[in-house]
Design a protein around this motif. Structure first.
Motif, PDB file in Angstrom:
ATOM      1  N   ASN A 165      34.925  44.334  53.778  1.00  0.00           N
ATOM      2  CA  ASN A 165      34.318  45.385  52.943  1.00  0.00           C
ATOM      3  C   ASN A 165      32.868  45.087  52.554  1.00  0.00           C
TER       4      ASN A 165
ATOM      5  N   GLY B 238      28.363  47.589  45.153  1.00  0.00           N
ATOM      6  CA  GLY B 238      29.050  48.761  44.615  1.00  0.00           C
ATOM      7  C   GLY B 238      30.503  48.913  45.063  1.00  0.00           C
ATOM      8  N   GLN B 239      31.037  47.909  45.766  1.00  0.00           N
ATOM      9  CA  GLN B 239      32.423  48.029  46.250  1.00  0.00           C
ATOM     10  C   GLN B 239      33.432  48.180  45.101  1.00  0.00           C
ATOM     11  N   THR B 240      34.420  49.051  45.318  1.00  0.00           N
ATOM     12  CA  THR B 240      35.546  49.167  44.381  1.00  0.00           C
ATOM     13  C   THR B 240      36.832  48.981  45.172  1.00  0.00           C
ATOM     14  N   ARG B 241      37.912  48.644  44.465  1.00  0.00           N
ATOM     15  CA  ARG B 241      39.169  48.348  45.159  1.00  0.00           C
ATOM     16  C   ARG B 241      40.036  49.598  45.236  1.00  0.00           C
ATOM     17  N   SER B 242      40.660  49.789  46.394  1.00  0.00           N
ATOM     18  CA  SER B 242      41.505  50.995  46.532  1.00  0.00           C
ATOM     19  C   SER B 242      42.964  50.603  46.709  1.00  0.00           C
TER      20      SER B 242
END
Lengths: 416, 416
Positions: A104, A412-416
């Motif tokens: 990611n 800016g990564q977010t967890r899904s």
């Protein structure tokens, strides 16, 4: 808790944050200033040390004890050499290792950081005061030094010089503190305050270390024994084996990396044992042998099963004959204290097998067990030796006083 | 000591020597066999798990507890994915790092070795049984698994499949043992036998972990709390801050890497807080703010000083406004549980300063705290997370279950 102690702990904790973030430049300046302080206060150091020495003599302390307590020109030179060594080492703090990019895009690595506050409890060896203060500061740690009461005059004066050097390098004054009270109850308190101290390193006799590690509520870096072995393989060069065994046993008797037990393959035993026995005779080293050894060497003591677990720290050695490499390795893993073991062999596979299967903090091929220390390993100096596997193993230098935190660079990564 | 326990410990210790020296090939075969066993015994696993589930329901255990206990098709798939991940990781054991040549020609390096025997004490989550067995075997350790009594049927059957897989891979059968007695007194004994166990990893609620770490005589890898912070810097991108904060707080409420406390620079507070508050309203997250926050957001609860130390594990968040980066860092270092903290900023120097000065096991820039776990960090799986600095810090995977011994290649050197 004693008010003096509470204050000491708060100071150590407070200054640990600023020493942790001090630049390499200032930490190195501290080391140079400390060297200068030692040199320009030579006379005063020696006269403070004389106070300790005359008390020790008055109290009839044994010569080996007094030998460790004394500070003379030679001791001071070697303290200074230690400081220059530590000065020349790379500062590990802040280094970032192995940044990997995840699918990611997150970049994840590890940054080296100090442990925090270190407590050293040691017997009356004032050189430890200087070595440990230097290693602790260079690795960004705050340190509390609790030396033996017999060295109090020496340690307090060395402590003043350390304070002066910290001040000249503009480092926090309580990064190094000497405990100036010698009541034993203080130690009992110090080893349980886990909110203030991150690691304890006891240095001294087995009794001291065992007592601390049994009662501490804080992690301890330690070794209890140095029951070190050499295995003389059937494919050993006899001359090399003689030199290395003689050096490992007789170069100094009282150190933890001294050879205490010799394991010999039966097919080389007859030839090797007679030669090494004559060397031992010259050095007045008493031999205690297994049954088979007693058949080859007459006039020696028969070893009891306890002998093979013994760290003599004296001119005594136990000898065991084995019938295979595997039997030798099993014998050593059963009896050793996991400190240092060596094989003497010209056989490639035997050397590799020994390195792999011996479960000790240092495993060596064709060299003297006496090399197992931080200085010889290139760590500059050592704060202690660990025979445990947790955190640090073997001689502990700067890196053993550090930890690593994960650092993550995102976009800016977010967890899904 | 209980005879059953004594036997278990001796078996673990005995087989730790052979699993330590097993080849990567056999350890990887074990992982593949275990995956096959899980797949071909799906029905039986689920029916054993149903026994645990119906007892749990009968005993009125809460839904979150039952949620962690259940094994279904999805859980099994993720266990198998974990096994394949661990299969794909490099085996660290036997690797030799940094061989340096000393001036006397000695070549000194470090060889990675297993810790020995690991004890895992965990609550009723049967997936941990598989994850941990896989990590322990791959890292050459022997492991004793003591799961919650409510998962006993599931764990014992999974234990049989693990045994079968060990046997098929020709690995020692007692490298993985499941404790089949559930009396609490066994745990009290297990956590003090330092001659048999090298490290304890407790996983579960804070009470369990605190009890074990307070009473253990063996090193413990643990974290107690996850009071994680995000600092929204004055130079943050507002949209990025909104996305990351929303994700960190609301993606899951019950995990240790969930955001619990938000620290906001005053110059961005007005604009940012109103936007994030409307997101929180949508998710029904309760806000507890400092005085300054309450001036911007009306209709919120005022935070007490205890709030800022709290790990809510629930849809609640505390908010603090600060007047500088330094104040933000100091606030976080004072209140955090040293688990995971992030900064949202576009300012280069602020990002670097935050990474350096925050004293936590994971420190992040511009990403969600929810990424702080072994799987996301590329460790394959994790055996736990450590907020301590000693030995392992942050998510603990294969490397955290290993140590290093010094190896020395000589050519006859002796010490003078």
């Amino acid at each position: 808790m004693d008010k003096y102690l509470k204050n000491l702990l708060i100071n150590a904790k407070t200054d640990s944050a600023s020493i942790a973030n001090a630049s390499s430049l200032s930490k190195n300046e501290f080391l140079l200033h400390l060297e200068k302080q030692l040199m320009s206060n030579k006379t005063k150091i020696i006269s403070e040390n004389k106070k300790d020495l005359s008390l020790a003599k008055k109290n009839d302390l044994d010569p080996a004890f007094i030998d460790r307590l004394v500070i003379n020109g030679k001791t001071l030179d070697s303290m200074c050499e230690g400081l220059r060594n530590i000065h020349s080492l790379n500062d590990p703090i802040g280094n970032i290792e192995n940044i990997n990019v995840r699918p990611n895009g997150l970049k994840i690595g590890k940054m080296r950081v100090p442990l925090g506050v270190i407590l050293i409890i040691y017997e009356s060896r004032p050189n430890v005061t200087i070595d440990v203060a230097a290693l602790a500061v260079k690795s960004g740690n705050s340190v509390i030094l609790r030396g033996g009461s017999e060295a109090l005059h020496s340690n307090l004066f060395l402590g003043k010089l350390i304070q002066k050097a910290l001040q000249l390098a503009k480092l926090p004054p309580n990064a190094v503190q000497i405990v100036n009270k010698t009541d034993r109850s203080l130690v009992a308190d110090l080893i349980t305050v886990k909110d203030y101290i991150d690691v304890i390193i006891p240095r001294g006799g087995k009794g001291l270390i065992k007592n601390i590690s049994d009662n501490a509520k804080i992690p301890v870096i330690k070794h209890l024994d140095g029951n070190c072995h050499i295995y003389v393989d059937e494919f050993a060069s006899i001359n090399q084996a003689i030199n290395i065994v003689e050096n490992s046993k007789t170069q100094r008797y009282g150190t933890c990396n001294t050879l205490e037990s010799l394991v010999v393959h039966k097919s080389i035993a007859d030839q090797f044992l007679k030669k090494i026995a004559s060397k031992f005779k010259k050095h007045k080293v008493e031999i205690r042998g297994c049954n088979e050894t007693c058949k080859i060497l007459t006039n020696i003591t028969k070893a009891t099963s306890e002998d093979f677990f013994e760290e003599y720290l004296a001119p005594i050695i136990s000898i065991k004959i084995v019938h295979s490499l595997k039997a030798g390795i099993d014998f050593i893993n059963k009896h050793s204290s996991k400190h240092t073991e060596a094989i003497i062999t010209e056989n490639y596979t035997h050397a590799q097998t020994f390195l792999k299967l011996i479960d000790s903090s240092s495993v060596m091929v064709n060299t003297s067990t006496r090399f197992a220390d931080g200085f010889e390993y290139g760590l500059g100096a050592e704060v202690g030796i660990s025979t445990d596997k947790f955190h640090a193993r073997g001689p502990v230098g700067l890196e053993g006083l550090t930890s690593e935190k994960y650092i993550v660079y995102g976009e800016g990564q977010t967890r899904s």
